[in-house]
Write a protein that holds these residues in place. Structure first.
Motif, short mmCIF file in Angstrom:
data_model
loop_
_atom_site.label_atom_id
_atom_site.label_comp_id
_atom_site.label_asym_id
_atom_site.label_seq_id
_atom_site.Cartn_x
_atom_site.Cartn_y
_atom_site.Cartn_z
N VAL A 193 11.06 -1.24 -11.47
CA VAL A 193 11.01 0.13 -10.93
C VAL A 193 10.24 0.15 -9.61
O VAL A 193 10.69 0.77 -8.64
CB VAL A 193 10.40 1.10 -11.96
N VAL A 194 9.11 -0.53 -9.54
CA VAL A 194 8.34 -0.55 -8.29
C VAL A 194 9.10 -1.30 -7.20
O VAL A 194 9.09 -0.90 -6.04
CB VAL A 194 6.93 -1.15 -8.53
N LYS A 195 9.81 -2.34 -7.56
CA LYS A 195 10.62 -3.09 -6.60
C LYS A 195 11.74 -2.22 -6.03
O LYS A 195 12.13 -2.36 -4.86
CB LYS A 195 11.21 -4.33 -7.30
N ALA A 196 12.24 -1.30 -6.84
CA ALA A 196 13.35 -0.45 -6.41
C ALA A 196 12.98 0.44 -5.23
O ALA A 196 13.86 0.84 -4.47
CB ALA A 196 13.82 0.42 -7.58
N TYR A 197 11.70 0.74 -5.06
CA TYR A 197 11.28 1.58 -3.93
C TYR A 197 11.63 0.93 -2.59
O TYR A 197 11.74 1.63 -1.59
CB TYR A 197 9.78 1.85 -3.98
N GLN A 198 11.80 -0.38 -2.57
CA GLN A 198 12.14 -1.06 -1.33
C GLN A 198 13.60 -0.84 -0.95
O GLN A 198 13.97 -1.07 0.20
CB GLN A 198 11.89 -2.57 -1.47
N THR A 248 4.08 -6.48 -7.95
CA THR A 248 3.19 -6.94 -9.01
C THR A 248 1.75 -6.54 -8.72
O THR A 248 1.04 -6.06 -9.61
CB THR A 248 3.30 -8.47 -9.17
N SER A 249 1.32 -6.69 -7.50
CA SER A 249 -0.04 -6.32 -7.12
C SER A 249 -0.27 -4.82 -7.26
O SER A 249 -1.37 -4.39 -7.62
CB SER A 249 -0.34 -6.74 -5.69
N GLN A 250 0.73 -4.03 -6.98
CA GLN A 250 0.59 -2.59 -7.09
C GLN A 250 0.35 -2.15 -8.53
O GLN A 250 -0.34 -1.17 -8.76
CB GLN A 250 1.86 -1.90 -6.56
N SER A 251 0.90 -2.84 -9.48
CA SER A 251 0.78 -2.45 -10.88
C SER A 251 -0.39 -3.14 -11.59
O SER A 251 -0.74 -2.75 -12.70
CB SER A 251 2.07 -2.79 -11.62
N GLU A 300 5.80 4.51 0.30
CA GLU A 300 5.22 4.34 1.64
C GLU A 300 5.00 2.86 1.97
O GLU A 300 5.25 2.43 3.09
CB GLU A 300 3.90 5.10 1.75
N LEU A 301 4.54 2.09 0.99
CA LEU A 301 4.36 0.65 1.22
C LEU A 301 5.69 -0.02 1.51
O LEU A 301 5.79 -0.88 2.39
CB LEU A 301 3.67 0.00 0.02
N ALA A 302 6.72 0.36 0.76
CA ALA A 302 8.05 -0.23 0.98
C ALA A 302 8.57 0.17 2.37
O ALA A 302 9.20 -0.64 3.05
CB ALA A 302 9.02 0.24 -0.10
N ARG A 303 8.31 1.41 2.77
CA ARG A 303 8.76 1.87 4.09
C ARG A 303 8.09 1.08 5.21
O ARG A 303 8.68 0.82 6.25
CB ARG A 303 8.47 3.37 4.24
N LYS A 304 6.85 0.65 4.97
CA LYS A 304 6.12 -0.12 5.98
C LYS A 304 6.38 -1.62 5.87
O LYS A 304 5.80 -2.41 6.59
CB LYS A 304 4.62 0.15 5.86
N GLY A 305 7.24 -2.01 4.94
CA GLY A 305 7.63 -3.41 4.82
C GLY A 305 6.72 -4.25 3.95
O GLY A 305 6.81 -5.47 3.96
N ILE A 306 5.85 -3.63 3.19
CA ILE A 306 4.93 -4.37 2.31
C ILE A 306 5.62 -4.55 0.95
O ILE A 306 5.99 -3.59 0.29
CB ILE A 306 3.59 -3.63 2.15
N ASN A 307 5.79 -5.80 0.55
CA ASN A 307 6.51 -6.15 -0.66
C ASN A 307 5.53 -6.73 -1.67
O ASN A 307 5.28 -7.93 -1.67
CB ASN A 307 7.62 -7.14 -0.32
#
Length: 183
Positions: A91-96, A45-48, A35-42
């Protein structure tokens, strides 16, 4: 034959409950990242960051409470942490770049990677059934990648191949970290 009351012990039920809770957390993290990637939030690192802080607090407290010395030199743990953090970042970056479904499925690449690494470095003996299961897993993952190649007409992310590649490399780093912990 295993009896039902011998199998469903208190320890087994607690383990099952904790496993389900961890699975819920992983799914929530994946959904939130998507959802964050869909909204353009990159901010991979902060997510993890909170996950690693909680892990350090809980596991660090257990290590301190048990008062046992570390099994390896401290810098070995630092290297393992770096590999794990980088795998999680990828892996988290891949969501973008790709879909939630692709990331969740391709993250399973860790399983055949662990089997291969333990077979090579730890000399673990596997039967053909395990290799057949891993081959089926890999075949499914190949189908996911091919599906993403032809996903240009569907909503799956800005660059599905780039996202799939990031997940596969991240899963390989997870496998390296997991197998290295045993070594």
């Amino acid at each position: 034959m295993v009896r039902f009351d011998e199998f469903w012990t208190k320890k087994a039920l607690i383990g099952l409950g904790i496993g389900q809770f961890v699975s819920l957390l992983i799914t929530s993290t994946g959904f939130t990242s998507s959802e964050l990637a869909r909204k353009g939030i990159n901010a991979p690192t902060s997510q993890s960051f909170l996950n690693y802080v909680l892990l350090a607090i809980v596991y660090g407290s257990i290590v301190i409470y048990r008062r046992k010395p570390l099994q390896m030199k401290w810098y070995y743990y630092l290297i393992l942490a770096f590999v794990d953090v980088e795998g999680n970042f990828l892996v988290v970056k891949a969501y973008q770049y790709t879909s939630l479904t692709s990331v969740m499925l391709l993250d399973c690449w860790t399983i055949p990677s662990v089997i291969l690494l333990t077979w090579i470095f730890l000399k673990t003996k596997y039967r053909m059934k395990k290799f057949a299961g891993a081959a089926i897993c890999v075949a499914g993952l190949v189908l996911v990648v091919f599906s993403d190649v032809h996903a240009s007409d569907r909503a799956g992310g800005s660059s599905p191949i780039k996202g799939d590649t990031l997940v596969i490399f991240g899963a390989m780093l997870y496998a390296v970290a997991n197998v290295s912990e045993v070594r």
